[in-house]
Design a protein around this motif. Structure first.
Motif, short mmCIF file in Angstrom:
data_model
loop_
_atom_site.label_atom_id
_atom_site.label_comp_id
_atom_site.label_asym_id
_atom_site.label_seq_id
_atom_site.Cartn_x
_atom_site.Cartn_y
_atom_site.Cartn_z
N UNK A 1 -6.10 5.03 17.99
CA UNK A 1 -5.31 5.98 18.79
C UNK A 1 -4.93 5.37 20.14
N UNK A 2 -5.94 4.78 20.79
CA UNK A 2 -5.69 4.20 22.12
C UNK A 2 -4.67 3.06 22.01
N UNK B 1 -6.79 -1.78 30.58
CA UNK B 1 -6.95 -2.94 31.45
C UNK B 1 -6.81 -4.25 30.67
N UNK B 2 -7.37 -4.29 29.45
CA UNK B 2 -7.30 -5.51 28.65
C UNK B 2 -5.85 -5.87 28.35
N UNK B 3 -4.99 -4.85 28.26
CA UNK B 3 -3.56 -5.10 28.02
C UNK B 3 -2.87 -5.46 29.33
N UNK B 4 -3.09 -4.64 30.37
CA UNK B 4 -2.32 -4.83 31.61
C UNK B 4 -2.70 -6.09 32.37
N UNK C 1 3.80 -0.07 23.30
CA UNK C 1 4.94 -0.63 24.05
C UNK C 1 4.54 -1.85 24.89
N UNK C 2 3.56 -1.70 25.81
CA UNK C 2 3.18 -2.89 26.59
C UNK C 2 2.60 -4.03 25.73
N UNK C 3 1.97 -3.68 24.61
CA UNK C 3 1.43 -4.73 23.73
C UNK C 3 2.58 -5.55 23.16
N UNK C 4 3.64 -4.86 22.73
CA UNK C 4 4.80 -5.55 22.16
C UNK C 4 5.53 -6.34 23.25
N UNK C 5 5.68 -5.73 24.45
CA UNK C 5 6.37 -6.41 25.55
C UNK C 5 5.72 -7.74 25.90
#
Ligand code: ADP
Length: 255
Positions: free
Chosen positions: A116-117, A159-162, A123-127
């Protein structure tokens, strides 16, 4: 620091006695100071988006709205700042809620929570073209508080993504052993210097304010994680190397 009560006792007509009661209020003063700091920080953090919103709206009303490109640009800023304001209020309320409510213990599907998370981060993961590896046994069901655990998972994954680099990796693993759940969230991002590693759990502490704001960060994510982990009776630890990445390890007792 010390508070004192001085009580004069007249024990005998000719001899005065004094009773002094000393209280060590160091801890109370620290808590009081932390609450004052928090309120001060909250006001400052709330003012920032509100000032931007009213400033850009005013400029539009004063005539800037007649230029379509400016209109679009300013409305986008107003929209982003409103989103940030909402997130900030949600986070502040989460941290202000009394922590003495007992944690729920219901069957929680951890793999489902992680999925879910990750969906809301698509979107940011794909970007960033990130690779996401999740290794959580599908059969792993634990007795826990889904709301609190979900906040832990969401904030760590955010945080792990950003704070990751382009084409980096996010790895999530969960294992159980000895009545304990170990959840790891690892990234290949900017890392956290040793001096900052304990401070990042403090409310509103950010290593790089501009970067955090730009990502829509409130500076409260890890404070919420630490609070929830504590309420669940667990622990959180991190290993990080600047420029290499960070791994957060959460351990929770299993009922
Ligand atoms: P924010 O909203 O600023 O991300 P957090 O409380 O979640 O607030 O994190 C506090 C600070 O810790 C961040 O501003 C960032 O400097 C640092 N940080 C948190 N997670 C990571 C990570 N995975 N990699 C690098 N730095 C991180």
């Amino acid at each position: 620091s010390v508070d004192a009560n001085v009580i004069a006792l007249k024990a005998h007509a000719d001899r005065e006695q004094v009773l002094v009661i000393l209280y060590d209020v160091t801890y109370l003063r620290q808590v009081e100071q932390m609450q004052l700091d928090f309120v001060g920080n909250v006001s400052h953090e709330l003012k920032t988006p509100v000032t931007a919103i009213s400033g850009f709206a005013e400029t539009l009303l004063a005539g800037a709205k007649d230029d379509p490109a400016t209109l679009e640009q300013f409305l986008t800023i107003i929209h982003d700042e409103s989103t940030r304001l909402t997130q900030l209020i949600t986070d502040i309320l989460t941290l202000s809620r009394p922590s003495d409510a007992p944690a729920k213990h219901t069957a929680v599907d951890l793999a489902g929570l992680v999925k879910q998370a990750l969906t809301s981060l698509a979107e940011p993961i794909a970007e960033k073209a990130l690779t996401v590896d999740v290794a959580i046994p599908e059969t792993l069901t634990i007795q826990s508080d889904d709301v609190k655990l979900s906040q832990v998972v969401r904030n760590l994954l955010n945080n792990a993504v950003f704070y990751n680099r382009e084409q980096g990796t996010v790895t999530v693993t969960a294992t159980t052993a000895d009545h304990q759940l170990t959840l790891k969230v690892a990234d290949t991002g900017i890392g956290i210097a040793t001096d900052d590693q304990q401070r990042i759990f403090q409310r509103f502490y950010r290593v790089d304010k501009a970067r955090s704001r730009h990502n829509g960060g409130t500076g409260l994510g890890l404070a919420i994680v630490a609070e929830m982990v504590q309420q669940l009776g667990g622990d959180i630890d991190l290993h990080s190397q600047v420029g290499v990445g960070t791994t957060f390890t959460v351990t929770l007792p299993l009922a």
